[in-house]
Design an enzyme around this catalytic site. Structure first.
Site, PDB file in Angstrom:
ATOM      1  N   GLY A  25     -31.193 -15.933 -31.308  1.00 15.06           N
ATOM      2  CA  GLY A  25     -31.230 -16.535 -29.974  1.00 15.06           C
ATOM      3  C   GLY A  25     -31.309 -15.470 -28.896  1.00 15.06           C
ATOM      4  N   ALA A  26     -30.722 -14.296 -29.185  1.00 14.82           N
ATOM      5  CA  ALA A  26     -30.734 -13.225 -28.198  1.00 14.82           C
ATOM      6  C   ALA A  26     -32.154 -12.685 -27.998  1.00 14.82           C
ATOM      7  CB  ALA A  26     -29.792 -12.109 -28.617  1.00 14.82           C
TER       8      ALA A  26
ATOM      9  N   GLY B 179      -8.959 -16.357   1.330  1.00 17.69           N
ATOM     10  CA  GLY B 179     -10.296 -16.957   1.325  1.00 17.69           C
ATOM     11  C   GLY B 179     -11.358 -16.054   1.919  1.00 17.69           C
TER      12      GLY B 179
HETATM   13  C1  HXC Z   1      -3.626 -11.021  13.650  1.00 13.89           C
HETATM   14  C2  HXC Z   1      -3.383  -8.989  12.644  1.00 13.89           C
HETATM   15  C3  HXC Z   1      -3.718  -9.540  11.390  1.00 13.89           C
HETATM   16  C4  HXC Z   1      -4.004 -10.924  11.331  1.00 13.89           C
HETATM   17  C5  HXC Z   1      -3.346  -7.458  11.128  1.00 13.89           C
HETATM   18  N1  HXC Z   1      -3.153  -7.703  12.426  1.00 13.89           N
HETATM   19  N2  HXC Z   1      -3.663  -8.571  10.473  1.00 13.89           N
HETATM   20  N3  HXC Z   1      -3.350  -9.730  13.761  1.00 13.89           N
HETATM   21  N4  HXC Z   1      -3.941 -11.622  12.497  1.00 13.89           N
HETATM   22  N5  HXC Z   1      -4.331 -11.509  10.213  1.00 13.89           N
HETATM   23  C6  HXC Z   1      -2.796  -6.767  13.466  1.00 13.89           C
HETATM   24  C7  HXC Z   1      -1.364  -6.316  13.426  1.00 13.89           C
HETATM   25  O1  HXC Z   1      -0.547  -7.235  14.113  1.00 13.89           O
HETATM   26  C8  HXC Z   1      -1.454  -5.009  14.161  1.00 13.89           C
HETATM   27  O2  HXC Z   1      -1.592  -5.299  15.528  1.00 13.89           O
HETATM   28  C9  HXC Z   1      -2.782  -4.456  13.702  1.00 13.89           C
HETATM   29  O3  HXC Z   1      -3.539  -5.570  13.248  1.00 13.89           O
HETATM   30  C10 HXC Z   1      -2.681  -3.473  12.561  1.00 13.89           C
HETATM   31  O4  HXC Z   1      -1.923  -4.066  11.537  1.00 13.89           O
HETATM   32  P1  HXC Z   1      -0.777  -3.292  10.759  1.00 13.89           P
HETATM   33  O5  HXC Z   1       0.019  -4.290  10.021  1.00 13.89           O
HETATM   34  O6  HXC Z   1      -0.054  -2.385  11.694  1.00 13.89           O
HETATM   35  O7  HXC Z   1      -1.636  -2.397   9.784  1.00 13.89           O
HETATM   36  P2  HXC Z   1      -1.351  -1.971   8.312  1.00 13.89           P
HETATM   37  O8  HXC Z   1       0.064  -1.455   8.188  1.00 13.89           O
HETATM   38  O9  HXC Z   1      -2.439  -1.066   7.944  1.00 13.89           O
HETATM   39  O10 HXC Z   1      -1.447  -3.298   7.434  1.00 13.89           O
HETATM   40  C11 HXC Z   1      -2.671  -3.935   7.308  1.00 13.89           C
HETATM   41  C12 HXC Z   1      -2.519  -5.320   6.632  1.00 13.89           C
HETATM   42  C13 HXC Z   1      -1.394  -6.107   7.402  1.00 13.89           C
HETATM   43  C14 HXC Z   1      -2.116  -5.118   5.171  1.00 13.89           C
HETATM   44  C15 HXC Z   1      -3.849  -6.009   6.680  1.00 13.89           C
HETATM   45  O11 HXC Z   1      -1.674  -6.072   8.789  1.00 13.89           O
HETATM   46  C16 HXC Z   1      -1.315  -7.527   6.979  1.00 13.89           C
HETATM   47  O12 HXC Z   1      -0.680  -7.818   5.944  1.00 13.89           O
HETATM   48  N6  HXC Z   1      -1.901  -8.399   7.763  1.00 13.89           N
HETATM   49  C17 HXC Z   1      -1.850  -9.823   7.524  1.00 13.89           C
HETATM   50  C18 HXC Z   1      -2.731 -10.168   6.376  1.00 13.89           C
HETATM   51  C19 HXC Z   1      -2.821 -11.641   6.223  1.00 13.89           C
HETATM   52  O13 HXC Z   1      -1.875 -12.261   5.694  1.00 13.89           O
HETATM   53  N7  HXC Z   1      -3.899 -12.225   6.753  1.00 13.89           N
HETATM   54  C20 HXC Z   1      -4.098 -13.625   6.799  1.00 13.89           C
HETATM   55  C21 HXC Z   1      -4.630 -13.976   5.455  1.00 13.89           C
HETATM   56  S1  HXC Z   1      -5.079 -15.622   5.338  1.00 13.89           S
HETATM   57  P3  HXC Z   1      -1.118  -4.342  16.712  1.00 13.89           P
HETATM   58  O14 HXC Z   1      -1.323  -5.159  17.930  1.00 13.89           O
HETATM   59  O15 HXC Z   1       0.289  -4.012  16.418  1.00 13.89           O
HETATM   60  O16 HXC Z   1      -2.030  -3.156  16.633  1.00 13.89           O
HETATM   61  C22 HXC Z   1      -6.682 -15.526   5.570  1.00 13.89           C
HETATM   62  C23 HXC Z   1      -7.317 -16.833   5.353  1.00 13.89           C
HETATM   63  C24 HXC Z   1      -8.771 -16.711   5.368  1.00 13.89           C
HETATM   64  O17 HXC Z   1      -7.263 -14.571   5.907  1.00 13.89           O
HETATM   65  C25 HXC Z   1      -9.292 -17.971   4.797  1.00 13.89           C
HETATM   66  C26 HXC Z   1     -10.776 -18.011   4.828  1.00 13.89           C
HETATM   67  C27 HXC Z   1     -11.280 -19.263   4.202  1.00 13.89           C
END
Ligand code: HXC
Length: 517
Positions: free
Chosen positions: A407-408, A173
């Protein structure tokens, strides 16, 4: 005195610690990926030394979320304001080096704070997005945070310009804040946007796709139209954002920015006299016409790679911004399909909201026929274009360049949709349809009953073209206000924009239109 010095030293230590973001290792990782940090981006966006940070000391509510030991500097987002080309702009720049730039409760509050400030100050807002999404540890307050941002994106829409700059991942989202802004910039290879990523897609529907093919800059710039400007690097991206801002007013209540004009109001464009090919079926690049009439031949194109049969761009005329909408016969003969209609309608509504006059160049064979278009809703999408032009109260000038059929013809801002002035080049052909199609219908019996049907058809088509496929018939009826030599186009536009600069159009009082979405 000593106490004061101690306090200042303590403050400086606390501040400098917060400015280190996620630490050296995380910063190095960011650089190794070809990405700048949140603070480096802010430095590049703003004029040197003008950035003022807001709420650097904000922290997440650790006890509540079980993150007592987790330090997230500035809660993962740099917020504040500064000057871009001397004009104030607000920013939120997510720091991927601090917990992946994840959006928690206080992170979101910081963003909302600068969005509110931008609206109060009537200045543009820019989001530099680089985030792992909702901060998982914080749960629903993170989702509420997104809701607050979406709400502000919406109430700020049409009030202040909003630009989303994608410089890292954005999934789920979270993609909807960018989608609610006016312009989305993306960086090739390093930014991705999707509702569900490749792993989920594989698990749910078995489809395999890479991050870049699914939601990279080129995918969204060419296929979905989510991305308005695809850029090469963080630096290139921020330069282009600065360029776009130079065309936009601070708010809908602010004057248009005026750049000192070194071009002449009387400049003729002799190159335009020969730009339209002799053969009606031949394409040419409409961008040459747009650049020819623009101050110093400069333009800023939006959605360059999407729905290319229509070009939309900002130019300046005598230093003032103008929004150009033009069919581009270089691509699909300049046809209006459902995507091109959306592209033009959205651009028109942006310009109208911010008082930017509209200049239309028409060379359109019609709406795109076929089942794909019908089932994709060309009726609804085409209606958006009519709605957007009719709704717009800014000065509207139309130049009929060549084909302008059916129409265009109306869809490209005819007089009946409220064009303030319509000019036609001598090459213009304004009709219900092309001569061939028209004769095949209205002379069907004469053609089939003739001794030599093909010769008869040719004779009738030639007569029809002579009578209708020119601008004189419609000029006689006053539907076209003037026929002009192509070389005079810039001069005429300069004079018309000057004439209409104080135009005010009052409409029926109501809550808002209901554009066919
Ligand atoms: C908390 C997070 C985080 C998250 C990353 N981190 N995403 N912490 N919440 N959503 C943290 C990791 O724990 C890590 O912390 C640091 O950020 C770096 O992340 P890495 O995984 O080491 O980096 P990378 O390998 O580059 O991968 C990046 C990434 C991956 C692809 C974004 O982190 C990931 O898949 N994150 C989760 C994505 C996700 O599912 N998000 C929620 C989506 S739902 P440390 O402490 O180790 O440095 C959503 C709903 C929104 O967003 C709705 C709105 C209406």
């Amino acid at each position: 005195m000593g106490v004061t010095e101690d306090k200042i030293r303590e403050f400086e230590e606390l501040r400098d610690n917060l400015l280190t973001m996620g630490g050296e290792k995380a910063v190095q990782k960011q650089h190794d990926r070809g990405k700048l940090t949140a603070r480096e981006r802010v430095d590049l966006l703003f004029d040197k030394g003008t950035f003022q940070e807001v709420q650097l000391f904000v922290k997440h509510r650790s006890a509540l979320f079980g993150m007592d030991k987790k330090e997230i500097k500035a809660d993962g987002v740099v917020t504040g304001f500064g000057k871009v080309n001397g004009r104030t702009v607000f920013v939120a720049s997510q720091d991927f080096t601090s917990s992946g730039g994840s959006l928690g409760e206080m992170h979101a509050k910081k963003i909302c704070k600068v969005m509110d400030m931008a609206m109060d100050a009537k200045k543009p807002f820019i989001a530099l997005n680089d985030s792992g999404g909702a901060r998982i540890q914080e749960g629903v307050p993170s989702l509420e945070g997104y809701g607050g941002i979406f709400y502000r994106n919406t109430i700020g829409s049409g009030y202040i310009p909003q630009i989303a700059v994608m410089m890292g991942p954005t999934a789920g989202g979270a993609v909807y804040s960018p989608a609610l802004t006016d312009f989305v910039f993306m960086v090739k290879e390093t930014s991705h946007m999707y509702i569900t990523g490749p792993d989920v897609i594989k698990a749910v529907i078995g489809e395999e796709v890479s991050h870049e093919d699914l939601g990279g800059a080129i995918a969204h710039a060419t296929k979905s139209g989510v991305c308005h400007v695809a850029t090469e690097s963080d630096e290139d991206c921020l330069n282009k954002v600065r360029d776009l801002l130079s065309y936009l007013p601070d708010s809908c209540h602010s004057p248009l920015p005026v750049k000192e004009c070194t071009d002449s109001p009387d400049r003729e464009c002799p190159e335009l006299d020969t730009i339209v090919p002799d053969r009606a079926a031949r394409g040419y690049d409409m961008k040459k016409i747009i650049m020819s009439v623009a101050d110093n031949n400069e333009m800023f194109e939006s959605h360059e790679l999407w729905a290319r049969s229509v070009t939309v761009a900002f130019i300046r005329i005598m230093g003032k911004p103008v929004g150009v909408i033009a069919n581009n016969p270089k691509f699909s003969a300049g046809v209006l399909d459902y995507k091109a209609s959306d592209k033009a309608a959205r651009f028109i509504r942006f310009c109208d909201a911010f008082n930017i006059p509209l200049l239309t160049f028409a060379d359109v064979p019609g709406y795109m026929p076929g089942t794909e278009q019908e089932w994709a809703g060309i009726i609804t999408h085409g209606a958006k274009l009519l709605h957007a032009y009719s709704e717009a109260t800014v000065p509207k000038i139309t130049v009929d360049v060549r084909k302008d059929y059916g129409g265009a013809y109306i869809g490209m801002c005819s007089k009946s949709l409220g064009a303030d002035y319509v000019m036609a080049w001598p090459t213009a052909q304004i009709a219900v349809m092309g001569a061939e199609g028209a004769c095949n219908i209205i002379y069907r019996k004469e053609i089939s009953g003739a001794e030599d049907p093909e010769a008869k058809r040719k004779e009738l088509v030639a007569a029809y073209e002579k009578k209708f496929n020119n601008p004189y018939f419609v000029a006689e009826l006053g539907i076209v206000d003037e026929i002009i030599a192509p070389r005079e186009t810039r001069k005429r536009i300069v004079a018309l924009l000057e004439t209409f600069k104080d135009k005010v159009e009052v409409r029926h009082p109501k809550k808002h239109n209901n554009i066919p979405l």
